[in-house]
Enzyme design. Structure first.
Site, PDB file in Angstrom:
ATOM      1  N   ALA A  11       0.851  -1.194   0.000  1.00 33.95           N
ATOM      2  CA  ALA A  11       0.000   0.000   0.000  1.00 33.95           C
ATOM      3  C   ALA A  11       0.884   1.240   0.000  1.00 33.95           C
ATOM      4  O   ALA A  11       1.923   1.275   0.663  1.00 33.95           O
ATOM      5  CB  ALA A  11      -0.884  -0.009   1.254  1.00 33.95           C
ATOM      6  N   ARG A  12       0.469   2.260  -0.730  1.00 34.25           N
ATOM      7  CA  ARG A  12       1.183   3.541  -0.781  1.00 34.25           C
ATOM      8  C   ARG A  12       2.663   3.397  -1.143  1.00 34.25           C
ATOM      9  O   ARG A  12       3.531   4.036  -0.560  1.00 34.25           O
ATOM     10  CB  ARG A  12       1.097   4.287   0.566  1.00 34.25           C
ATOM     11  CG  ARG A  12      -0.256   4.782   0.913  1.00 34.25           C
ATOM     12  CD  ARG A  12      -0.670   5.903  -0.015  1.00 34.25           C
ATOM     13  NE  ARG A  12      -2.015   6.364   0.309  1.00 34.25           N
ATOM     14  CZ  ARG A  12      -3.142   5.785  -0.140  1.00 34.25           C
ATOM     15  NH1 ARG A  12      -3.098   4.720  -0.929  1.00 34.25           N
ATOM     16  NH2 ARG A  12      -4.305   6.278   0.178  1.00 34.25           N
ATOM     17  N   SER A  13       2.924   2.529  -2.120  1.00 28.41           N
ATOM     18  CA  SER A  13       4.312   2.367  -2.568  1.00 28.41           C
ATOM     19  C   SER A  13       4.524   3.055  -3.910  1.00 28.41           C
ATOM     20  O   SER A  13       5.574   2.882  -4.537  1.00 28.41           O
ATOM     21  CB  SER A  13       4.674   0.883  -2.656  1.00 28.41           C
ATOM     22  OG  SER A  13       3.841   0.228  -3.592  1.00 28.41           O
ATOM     23  N   HIS A  50      -7.575   9.827  -5.988  1.00 27.43           N
ATOM     24  CA  HIS A  50      -6.954   9.251  -7.179  1.00 27.43           C
ATOM     25  C   HIS A  50      -7.412  10.001  -8.438  1.00 27.43           C
ATOM     26  O   HIS A  50      -6.613  10.287  -9.320  1.00 27.43           O
ATOM     27  CB  HIS A  50      -7.304   7.768  -7.300  1.00 27.43           C
ATOM     28  CG  HIS A  50      -6.337   6.868  -6.590  1.00 27.43           C
ATOM     29  ND1 HIS A  50      -5.670   5.848  -7.211  1.00 27.43           N
ATOM     30  CD2 HIS A  50      -5.908   6.860  -5.310  1.00 27.43           C
ATOM     31  CE1 HIS A  50      -4.880   5.235  -6.338  1.00 27.43           C
ATOM     32  NE2 HIS A  50      -5.019   5.818  -5.181  1.00 27.43           N
ATOM     33  N   ARG A  54      -5.808  12.892 -12.103  1.00 29.69           N
ATOM     34  CA  ARG A  54      -5.941  12.589 -13.526  1.00 29.69           C
ATOM     35  C   ARG A  54      -6.656  13.717 -14.286  1.00 29.69           C
ATOM     36  O   ARG A  54      -7.665  14.236 -13.814  1.00 29.69           O
ATOM     37  CB  ARG A  54      -6.733  11.290 -13.718  1.00 29.69           C
ATOM     38  CG  ARG A  54      -5.993  10.074 -13.184  1.00 29.69           C
ATOM     39  CD  ARG A  54      -6.623   8.791 -13.634  1.00 29.69           C
ATOM     40  NE  ARG A  54      -8.011   8.665 -13.275  1.00 29.69           N
ATOM     41  CZ  ARG A  54      -8.459   8.175 -12.123  1.00 29.69           C
ATOM     42  NH1 ARG A  54      -7.623   7.758 -11.215  1.00 29.69           N
ATOM     43  NH2 ARG A  54      -9.742   8.093 -11.891  1.00 29.69           N
TER      44      ARG A  54
END
Lengths: 174, 174, 174
Positions: A11-13, A50, A54
């Site tokens: 997660a969150r990498s 997220h 974009r």
């Protein structure tokens, strides 16, 4: 068949940001296939965060369960980014779908795609064995799905602290 | 001394299948050393699923605690596959054995083996710190055992989505 | 600016021992910046075990919260080892500090350091999604901090079973 890529990691990498760079690289535009169901406010916040990253270069689609059909439908010239496989699996399991058949259908469908697919997935099996039986079944299923999709992809990347580690292909002779 | 290999990775990352390929490569036959105790039905199912993948080319042994003696006893020409170190450690800890001495004995014994040993182990320390104290002690012990056996092996592999990432030896200059 | 290094990995994967070797390599002496607060006996035992490994070649400092000031204050010729970022983050979050600003200040400060800094951190996001909301927030914050510091470092290493896997720089073309 075009080159498909699986990006896995904790997660969150930095998996999603890396996947977005790779998806936009060929044409400057791509199809974003979100698999998340907005079950609660926390998930809604994550989806919004997220999406905020974009812009107009993205054709946004939503496939919480019918991912294979969505890939067939959107197979044109632009890359598709699927974010992410673990949420898709969650939706299949919660909906009592045959996730194993769906995973095999997905891997088979990849062989016939013209445009590349970039998958984001998660490493969920590197902690202590969960006490909860459903959690154990989920991590087994997620590991199986990652292996199944990895076999059908040309490239597999492990994301660590925002940077890619090469998993497939590699120069390790086996 | 022959080359020994440690294969680590998350649950369902393809470690056992990779270990089986490596063990059979030299001679087409190998010794399978299972360490699992069948404590309950879930574990019995897992053991059965693993055995179903193995055919007559395997000499099946069982060493839930006396792993060092088993390696000495089976040291001939064929490779031994030990699956897995984390279950062996679990058995030692549940039986109140001196797991640290046993781990050191194992690493020392590896130096005198003629035939190779391929170990499967697990990454259990890459999640949130467990609230349960026993779980914290187990993940510390498992990390220590992985390091101790890794030092005695020529090759260390991290398995990710079914593919090997080279850990030892590597070209990183330290 | 000198070269800084981020070492990440699972619990008990050999990160601290590797960081200590790297910190002492240039001059045979280094500054040790501990971030741990000794909240309870278990933590006191862990701190004592870590200190027992270190001798007179270490200038021991303690910065549970004011890490950026400590790095500025100790910026001379000797490398600084910060062990570890996840405990620093824990202290900031428990103290209701603005951990995001502090993380950005840390990354910015690294650009102006003369002597190298070697950071130890932890992979905490590769298990099942925690049921506890605070645990989820912590693993998101830890992943963000790891990425932020990794961007400001020249080298990023994933430690596995005591051995380093190269993360940054690497030969992966993206």
């Amino acid at each position: 068949m075009e080159k498909s890529i699986l990006i896995t990691g904790a997660a969150r990498s930095g998996k999603s940001a890396l996947a977005e760079r790779l998806a936009l690289r060929p044409l400057g535009r791509a199809v974003y296939v979100a698999t998340a169901e907005a079950w609660d406010d926390e998930m809604r916040d994550r989806i919004a965060a997220h999406q905020a990253r974009r812009g107009a270069e993205w054709d946004n689609r939503h496939a919480p369960r019918d991912l294979v059909d969505m890939l067939i439908e959107t197979d044109g010239d632009a890359p598709r980014l699927v974010d992410c496989l673990t949420l898709w699996l969650t939706n299949l399991m919660l909906g009592d779908a045959d996730w194993r058949s769906e995973g095999e259908r997905l891997a088979a469908a990849l062989m016939h795609q013209k445009a590349p697919v970039i998958f984001v997935t998660n490493e969920v099996g590197a902690g202590i064995v969960p006490e909860n039986r459903l959690a154990r079944e989920f991590r087994d299923a997620a590991g199986w799905l990652n292996q199944t999709v990895a076999q059908a992809c040309d490239t597999v990347i492990l994301c660590v602290a925002g940077y890619p580690v090469r998993v497939k292909p590699n120069d390790f002779d086996f």
